[in-house]
Design a protein around this motif. Structure first.
Motif, PDB file in Angstrom:
ATOM      1  N   GLN A 239       0.050  25.743  12.284  1.00 36.02           N
ATOM      2  CA  GLN A 239       0.106  25.369  14.220  1.00 36.02           C
ATOM      3  C   GLN A 239       0.107  24.360  14.517  1.00 36.02           C
ATOM      4  N   TYR A 240      -1.193  23.738  14.478  1.00 43.04           N
ATOM      5  CA  TYR A 240      -2.118  22.838  15.183  1.00 43.04           C
ATOM      6  C   TYR A 240      -1.995  21.875  14.447  1.00 43.04           C
ATOM      7  N   VAL A 241      -1.790  20.896  15.117  1.00 45.82           N
ATOM      8  CA  VAL A 241      -2.148  19.216  14.603  1.00 45.82           C
ATOM      9  C   VAL A 241      -3.643  19.387  15.100  1.00 45.82           C
ATOM     10  N   VAL A 242      -4.449  18.496  15.259  1.00 45.07           N
ATOM     11  CA  VAL A 242      -5.427  18.567  15.892  1.00 45.07           C
ATOM     12  C   VAL A 242      -6.359  17.500  15.047  1.00 45.07           C
ATOM     13  N   VAL A 243      -6.597  16.693  16.567  1.00 46.42           N
ATOM     14  CA  VAL A 243      -6.697  15.739  16.220  1.00 46.42           C
ATOM     15  C   VAL A 243      -7.648  14.642  16.610  1.00 46.42           C
ATOM     16  N   GLU A 244      -8.996  14.143  16.064  1.00 45.37           N
ATOM     17  CA  GLU A 244     -10.344  14.148  17.133  1.00 45.37           C
ATOM     18  C   GLU A 244     -10.663  12.055  17.146  1.00 45.37           C
TER      19      GLU A 244
END
Length: 151
Positions: free
Chosen positions: A49-54
Motif C-alpha cells: 500500500q505504501y512506497v516508503v523512501v528514505e
C-alpha cells in the motif's frame, strides 16, 4: 458493506498493481543517489500500500522537503512519512518538551522519510516520469535548493 464486499473481489488485482509499482520504483530509485526504497519482507503477505523512501541528501543536495515541494508543484502527491514524530504531537510535546533531544535517531529518520504515490492511478510510465523528475532534481543539487528557497 456492499462497497467493501465489491472491493474485496478486486483485492488481488490491487495488490498485484501495488507490487508491480513497488518493483518499478525499486529499479528506478536504486539509480538515484541518496534514495533507498524501504522494501517489504517477501515471505510475508503484504498489500504494498505504501512506497516508503528514505532519502539522504548528498552534500549540497536538495532536502527531502525540497523534493516534496517540487513534486507537489508537478501535481505529484508525495508526502512526508511519520512526520512529525508522535513525540512532537500533543500531549507529548507539552508533557516532554525536550524529548526530541533524547531521540536523535527518531528525529533524523523523521526528516528523511517520504511516501510516493502508488495504486491503480500509477503505471510504469508514470513511475518512470516521476523518477526521472527525482533524478533530475537530485542531480541539480545546490541550484535546485537555492531556487526552491527563493520561492
Amino acid at each position: 458493506a456492499a462497497m467493501g464486499l465489491t472491493s474485496l473481489q478486486a483485492l488481488d488485482g490491487f495488490i498485484a498493481t501495488n507490487r508491480s509499482n513497488a518493483d518499478t520504483y525499486a529499479e528506478r530509485l536504486a539509480r538515484i543517489p541518496g534514495m533507498k526504497l524501504c522494501r517489504y519482507d517477501t515471505t510475508e503477505r503484504n498489500n504494498f500500500q505504501y512506497v516508503v523512501v528514505e532519502y539522504t541528501p548528498q552534500p549540497g543536495g536538495p532536502s527531502r522537503d525540497d523534493l516534496i515541494r517540487l513534486l507537489w508543484a508537478e501535481n505529484v502527491m508525495a508526502r512526508k512519512y511519520f512526520w512529525p514524530g508522535c513525540h512532537r504531537m500533543e500531549p507529548y510535546r507539552t508533557l516532554f518538551p525536550t524529548v526530541g533531544e533524547r531521540l536523535p535517531q527518531t528525529e533524523a529518520i523523521a526528516d528523511r522519510l517520504m511516501i510516493l504515490p502508488t495504486g491503480t492511478g500509477m503505471n510504469t510510465a508514470s513511475i518512470h516520469a516521476l523518477c526521472d523528475l527525482l533524478e533530475f532534481a537530485v542531480a541539480q543539487g545546490p541550484a535546485l535548493s537555492a531556487r526552491l528557497g527563493a520561492v
